[in-house]
Design an enzyme around this catalytic site. Structure first.
Site, short mmCIF file in Angstrom:
data_model
loop_
_atom_site.label_atom_id
_atom_site.label_comp_id
_atom_site.label_asym_id
_atom_site.label_seq_id
_atom_site.Cartn_x
_atom_site.Cartn_y
_atom_site.Cartn_z
N ASP A 166 -13.25 -3.20 0.95
CA ASP A 166 -12.84 -4.50 0.41
C ASP A 166 -13.90 -5.06 -0.55
OD1 ASP A 166 -10.35 -4.82 1.63
OD2 ASP A 166 -11.22 -5.64 3.45
N ARG A 221 -16.82 -25.51 4.50
CA ARG A 221 -16.67 -26.78 5.20
C ARG A 221 -17.70 -26.91 6.31
NH1 ARG A 221 -10.54 -26.87 7.05
NH2 ARG A 221 -11.12 -24.71 7.44
N LYS A 263 -9.00 -5.17 11.90
CA LYS A 263 -10.19 -4.70 11.17
C LYS A 263 -11.46 -4.71 12.01
CE LYS A 263 -8.73 -5.81 6.45
NZ LYS A 263 -9.14 -6.46 5.18
N SER A 277 0.80 -1.22 0.00
CA SER A 277 0.00 0.00 0.00
C SER A 277 0.84 1.28 0.00
CB SER A 277 -0.95 0.00 1.20
OG SER A 277 -1.91 -1.02 1.07
#
Length: 277
Positions: free
Chosen positions: A102, A152, A66, A17
């Protein structure tokens, strides 16, 4: 004195970044600097206070902060609140406001790389972690209506679907169920770490029954082409890696900070050079 921006995380030395954003500042003639900050989990509250005192005008947030940063901010955007994670912080006056770029960065990348429009297409997301949640909610917020998840543990997919505040039709499948119904999907989104270096021979599930002309987007970019993408394309599908998502989430952050749209192609070239491709 240059306006200061940055990124916090641990580890942080590998981040691309700073190169991407500092080049964008220079290219746009903006007198600013983007600085990486190594912040340990136990120091996150002190770090947010310090960034405010230092006059930092915006910063990115990466692993493992985050989610932890959210209660430390003055405000959180509704999409980031729904996703449960912040990756971009914008300063407005003396307030830090959290966003998540994102998922929307992924959608911009998908719109750019997918050979057909996204409207009315059936999507299957592989995985049910943080990236899957961000992509699922951003797709639903953008009006994509048919989004299934396979994992899963299907219960994790069910949680994402149940908590989604945006309208869409969805089902949570086991990996085996997804393999058997692969031909139903126009777009496959691979969000797990399976296939990432060094385990490059692994695949999260079998894709031999793909729909003709289907598209796969794997958010991994190391390697640039994972085994599942190679297999998918060998069967007649098309695909793209995670560079676009990384670039566009950064471009959206830059736009939030400055009000200026950066050159995403230039950003992509910088990232590809750093990755040796």
């Amino acid at each position: 004195m240059k306006t200061l921006y940055g990124v916090i995380g641990n580890p942080i030395g590998h981040s691309m970044s700073p190169l991407m954003h500092n080049d964008a500042f220079q290219e746009k003639g903006i007198d600013s600097h983007y600085q990486p900050f190594l912040v340990k989990s136990e120091d996150i509250e002190k770090a947010v206070k310090a960034l405010k005192v230092l006059g930092v005008q915006g910063f990115n947030v990466t692993i493992p902060h985050k989610r932890a940063i959210m209660p430390l901010l003055d405000e959180v955007d509704p999409l980031a609140e729904a996703i449960g994670a912040v990756n971009t912080v914008v300063r407005k006056g003396d307030r830090f406001i959290g966003f998540n770029t994102d998922g929307m960065g992924f959608i911009r990348s998908l719109e750019e790389s997918c050979p057909f429009p996204l409207d009315n297409k059936a999507v299957l997301i592989i995985g049910a972690g943080g990236a899957a949640r961000a992509i699922f909610y951003s797709m639903a917020a953008s009006g994509i209506k048919n989004i299934d998840i396979c994992n899963r543990t299907p219960e994790k997919g069910e949680d994402i679907i149940k908590d989604c505040p945006f309208p869409c039709t969805s089902a949570s499948l086991s990996l085996q169920q997804a393999e058997q119904s692969m031909e139903l999907y126009d777009i496959i989104v691979q969000t797990t770490s399976v296939g990432m270096h060094p385990e490059t021979n692994a695949m999260p599930l079998n894709v031999t029954r793909i729909k003709e002309g289907a598209f796969i987007s794997d958010i991994i970019y190391n390697p640039l082409e994972t085994k599942i993408m190679k297999t998918f394309c060998a069967l007649g599908g098309k695909g793209d890696n995670g560079i676009g998502m990384f670039v566009h989430q950064g471009a959206l952050a830059f736009e939030l900070w400055t009000g200026i749209i950066p050159d995403s192609d230039r950003m992509r070239n910088i990232v590809q050079q750093q990755l040796g491709g």
